[in-house]
Design an enzyme around this catalytic site. Sequence first.
Site, PDB file in Angstrom:
ATOM      1  N   TRP A   1      25.865  10.351  -0.389  1.00  0.00           N
ATOM      2  CA  TRP A   1      24.943   9.518  -1.427  1.00  0.00           C
ATOM      3  C   TRP A   1      23.489   9.823  -1.365  1.00  0.00           C
ATOM      4  O   TRP A   1      22.943  10.220  -0.602  1.00  0.00           O
ATOM      5  CB  TRP A   1      25.587   8.163  -1.215  1.00  0.00           C
ATOM      6  CG  TRP A   1      25.295   7.522   0.121  1.00  0.00           C
ATOM      7  CD1 TRP A   1      23.944   7.139   0.914  1.00  0.00           C
ATOM      8  CD2 TRP A   1      26.120   7.651   1.315  1.00  0.00           C
ATOM      9  NE1 TRP A   1      24.180   7.075   2.129  1.00  0.00           N
ATOM     10  CE2 TRP A   1      25.566   7.123   2.428  1.00  0.00           C
ATOM     11  CE3 TRP A   1      27.703   7.513   1.210  1.00  0.00           C
ATOM     12  CZ2 TRP A   1      26.292   6.807   3.860  1.00  0.00           C
ATOM     13  CZ3 TRP A   1      28.556   7.335   2.393  1.00  0.00           C
ATOM     14  CH2 TRP A   1      27.750   7.269   3.498  1.00  0.00           C
TER      15      TRP A   1
ATOM     16  N   GLU B   1      14.618  10.360  -2.593  1.00  0.00           N
ATOM     17  CA  GLU B   1      14.904  11.594  -3.393  1.00  0.00           C
ATOM     18  C   GLU B   1      14.576  11.444  -4.971  1.00  0.00           C
ATOM     19  O   GLU B   1      14.053  12.320  -5.418  1.00  0.00           O
ATOM     20  CB  GLU B   1      16.434  11.785  -2.990  1.00  0.00           C
ATOM     21  CG  GLU B   1      16.778  12.054  -1.507  1.00  0.00           C
ATOM     22  CD  GLU B   1      17.983  12.829  -1.414  1.00  0.00           C
ATOM     23  OE1 GLU B   1      19.190  11.721  -1.263  1.00  0.00           O
ATOM     24  OE2 GLU B   1      18.238  13.865  -1.575  1.00  0.00           O
TER      25      GLU B   1
ATOM     26  N   ARG C   1      23.121  12.449   8.472  1.00  0.00           N
ATOM     27  CA  ARG C   1      24.119  13.037   9.602  1.00  0.00           C
ATOM     28  C   ARG C   1      25.010  12.005  10.361  1.00  0.00           C
ATOM     29  O   ARG C   1      25.893  12.354  10.976  1.00  0.00           O
ATOM     30  CB  ARG C   1      23.623  14.277  10.458  1.00  0.00           C
ATOM     31  CG  ARG C   1      23.282  15.414   9.634  1.00  0.00           C
ATOM     32  CD  ARG C   1      22.682  16.374  10.492  1.00  0.00           C
ATOM     33  NE  ARG C   1      21.136  16.304  10.781  1.00  0.00           N
ATOM     34  CZ  ARG C   1      20.463  16.907  11.765  1.00  0.00           C
ATOM     35  NH1 ARG C   1      21.047  17.637  12.518  1.00  0.00           N
ATOM     36  NH2 ARG C   1      19.178  16.766  11.866  1.00  0.00           N
TER      37      ARG C   1
ATOM     38  N   CYS D   1      19.162  17.460   7.092  1.00  0.00           N
ATOM     39  CA  CYS D   1      19.562  16.238   6.617  1.00  0.00           C
ATOM     40  C   CYS D   1      19.243  15.058   7.249  1.00  0.00           C
ATOM     41  O   CYS D   1      19.671  15.074   8.836  1.00  0.00           O
ATOM     42  CB  CYS D   1      21.111  16.482   6.611  1.00  0.00           C
ATOM     43  SG  CYS D   1      22.069  15.003   5.801  1.00  0.00           S
TER      44      CYS D   1
HETATM   45  N1  ARG Z   1      17.367  15.957  -2.761  1.00  0.00           N
HETATM   46  C1  ARG Z   1      18.189  16.308  -3.682  1.00  0.00           C
HETATM   47  C2  ARG Z   1      18.113  15.681  -5.210  1.00  0.00           C
HETATM   48  O1  ARG Z   1      17.365  14.796  -5.236  1.00  0.00           O
HETATM   49  C3  ARG Z   1      19.847  16.044  -3.227  1.00  0.00           C
HETATM   50  C4  ARG Z   1      19.816  16.753  -1.775  1.00  0.00           C
HETATM   51  C5  ARG Z   1      21.044  16.086  -1.096  1.00  0.00           C
HETATM   52  N2  ARG Z   1      20.993  14.889  -0.858  1.00  0.00           N
HETATM   53  C6  ARG Z   1      21.759  13.803  -0.458  1.00  0.00           C
HETATM   54  N3  ARG Z   1      21.671  12.511  -0.428  1.00  0.00           N
HETATM   55  N4  ARG Z   1      22.953  14.137   0.182  1.00  0.00           N
HETATM   56  O2  ARG Z   1      19.018  15.651  -6.075  1.00  0.00           O
END
Ligand code: ARG
Length: 364
Positions: A240, A245, A73, A70
């Site tokens: 968030w 991602e 953090r 992560c």
């Molecule tokens: N990578 C995953 C997604 O695109 C989520 C993982 C957690 N991500 C976060 N920002 N807490 O759905």
Amino acid sequence: MTTSSMRKNIAEQAIAFLGEAYYELGKTEEEAKRRIEEVLKQLEDTGYYTHTYEELRHGAKMAWRNNNRCIGRLFWQTLEVFDARDIVDELDAAKRIFQHMSYATNGGRIRPAITIFPASHSQNNIRIWNHQLVRYAGYREGEVIIGDPDSAAFTAVCEKLGWSGEGTRFDVLPLVISLSGKSPKWYELPKENVLEVALTHPENQEFEQLALQWYAVPFISDMELEIGGIMYKAAPFNGWYMGTEIGARNLSDTSRYNQLPSVAKLFQFDMSTNTSLWKDRALTELNVAVLHSFKKQGVSIVDHHTASEQFLRFEKQEQEQGRAVTGRWSWLIPPMSPATTGIWHRSFDDTERTPAYRVQAVPY
Ligand code: ARG
């Protein structure tokens, strides 16, 4: 129920956790010692022990702090911890989840939170079958998949349980919960608890014709939380999003929504040769759109440059506390322009610490 070697293992984990947590919480050695004795007695009598709310709360935060994968953090201390160890049935569990979703979504000003359900050894041992609380269905139609290919197997499970979706590319899957090994129950997520963001581009008005969207909050619901030897197999949590991602993985991976070709066409990039870097240019425009749309709608999101800076601040903050940060480089670097961030130029020790969030086998 528990063998003596299991008990010894839990005891060792408990002692290590309580020592560390009580120190961090500013308690005296005397208090820690007393609590450890109490826990060892409980272990002796029942094979398990029950965390106080304070232990649960701090343990969940430590597990976030310890998560090598992560990048976010820095904010580990802000985690809100909901104690749902007292649920009575599936519907009750679903309601706790909806409450969590509403608290976390907060109209777009996203708040990190976790809801912790009964531990795996308890009568009400519970599993959430969803990978994330909000996720789009993927319908297999011969060779192609409509929607999110990553959800194809789970979508088939939901359909077998009697759920059926509209068949769009962005159908929100139902919540699926099983209690005490019984067959699972499913619940449609209340619409008001699912915030979504339609994607627009700050300069290209035609972008919205792609009709892309994503949900606002990533709630991971399939990981197991271990605190001091106790396993919580249902402990959904959220932070968030970091823009990449969505823009550099979910919508652009060829094994996911595979949108780079459509974006490149829209922008009329030269797709006849790799050397036009049409994929890279499409990737950039798509990621610009993600960040722009979330911001415009007032939904929390972080770009990968800022997140990298925050991670390096987290590392410094931890060092000041006398704790060394562990991390997995291949997960920490963002999936676009990684070498433009400070993380790229570093290396990390990937030792796994506990408390921890761990991947567990799917229940279906
Ligand atoms: N990578 C995953 C997604 O695109 C989520 C993982 C957690 N991500 C976060 N920002 N807490 O759905």
